[in-house]
Design an enzyme around this catalytic site. Structure first.
Site, PDB file in Angstrom:
ATOM      1  N   ASP A 195       0.829  -1.209   0.000  1.00 29.45           N
ATOM      2  CA  ASP A 195       0.000   0.000   0.000  1.00 29.45           C
ATOM      3  C   ASP A 195       0.864   1.260   0.000  1.00 29.45           C
ATOM      4  OD1 ASP A 195      -2.125  -1.737   0.140  1.00 29.45           O
ATOM      5  OD2 ASP A 195      -2.589  -1.325   2.247  1.00 29.45           O
ATOM      6  N   ARG A 217       8.530  17.042 -37.329  1.00 30.36           N
ATOM      7  CA  ARG A 217       8.422  16.179 -38.509  1.00 30.36           C
ATOM      8  C   ARG A 217       7.283  16.654 -39.387  1.00 30.36           C
ATOM      9  NH1 ARG A 217       9.102  13.550 -42.644  1.00 30.36           N
ATOM     10  NH2 ARG A 217       8.821  11.297 -42.805  1.00 30.36           N
ATOM     11  N   GLU A 253       6.038  -5.240  -8.336  1.00 30.55           N
ATOM     12  CA  GLU A 253       5.109  -4.772  -7.294  1.00 30.55           C
ATOM     13  C   GLU A 253       3.711  -5.340  -7.522  1.00 30.55           C
ATOM     14  OE1 GLU A 253       5.451  -2.696  -4.465  1.00 30.55           O
ATOM     15  OE2 GLU A 253       7.609  -2.742  -4.736  1.00 30.55           O
ATOM     16  N   THR A 312       1.703  -7.790 -10.749  1.00 32.63           N
ATOM     17  CA  THR A 312       1.340  -7.586 -12.154  1.00 32.63           C
ATOM     18  C   THR A 312       0.029  -6.818 -12.275  1.00 32.63           C
ATOM     19  OG1 THR A 312       0.062  -9.624 -12.306  1.00 32.63           O
ATOM     20  CG2 THR A 312       2.434  -9.790 -12.788  1.00 32.63           C
TER      21      THR A 312
END
Length: 157
Positions: A11, A39, A134, A136
């Site tokens: 947390d 560009r 930490e 998935t």
């Protein structure tokens, strides 16, 4: 008890991870905007073409939403509020955003997006870790859904 303590530590560690993902997404966005202004195709900066402009708008909105969720999860820590759900939301959303924004930045760069002379190719590779460590993104979704269902069950009683 040890497992519960270890899970509670997330947390506090997930919001900074989410902040890192937000930072990476912001950098990829900043690079894409600069490239889109420089560009040109058909004499016009590519950022003025609707398809690129919409990509940039979507990137900016997702980054801001990620940032705000991350801030809220950190604020909950600062104010001693439970933040498990929000920390998981922030980590998951910011990690997914970092990956999408980095991939879109590569797309905006076109063939140059894979060229090591431009930073977006490395940002895209670096973004992936935010969906993995930490916990998935799939694990974060499990945590969020369990909290949502528990909140809904409490309200219906």
């Amino acid at each position: 008890a040890g497992f519960k303590i270890a899970m509670g530590a997330f947390d506090h560690t997930r919001p900074p991870v989410a902040a890192g993902a937000v930072g990476l997404a912001q950098r990829a966005y900043d690079e894409a905007v600069q490239y889109a202004l420089q560009r040109k195709t058909m004499g016009t900066p590519i950022g003025h073409h609707q398809s690129i402009a919409f990509m940039l708008a979507d990137m900016a909105m997702a980054i801001e939403a990620s940032r705000l969720i991350t801030y809220k999860s950190a604020w909950q820590i600062d104010t001693a509020q439970p933040n498990t759900k929000m920390a998981s939301m922030g980590k998951c959303f910011a990690g997914d955003t970092a990956n999408k924004v980095a991939a879109d930045a590569v797309q905006i760069f076109g063939g140059n997006g894979f060229n090591t002379e431009y930073p977006v190719e490395k940002l895209m590779r670096d973004a992936k870790i935010y969906q993995i460590y930490e916990g998935t993104s799939q694990i974060q979704r499990i945590i969020v859904s369990r909290h949502l269902l528990a909140e809904a069950a409490e309200k219906s009683m």
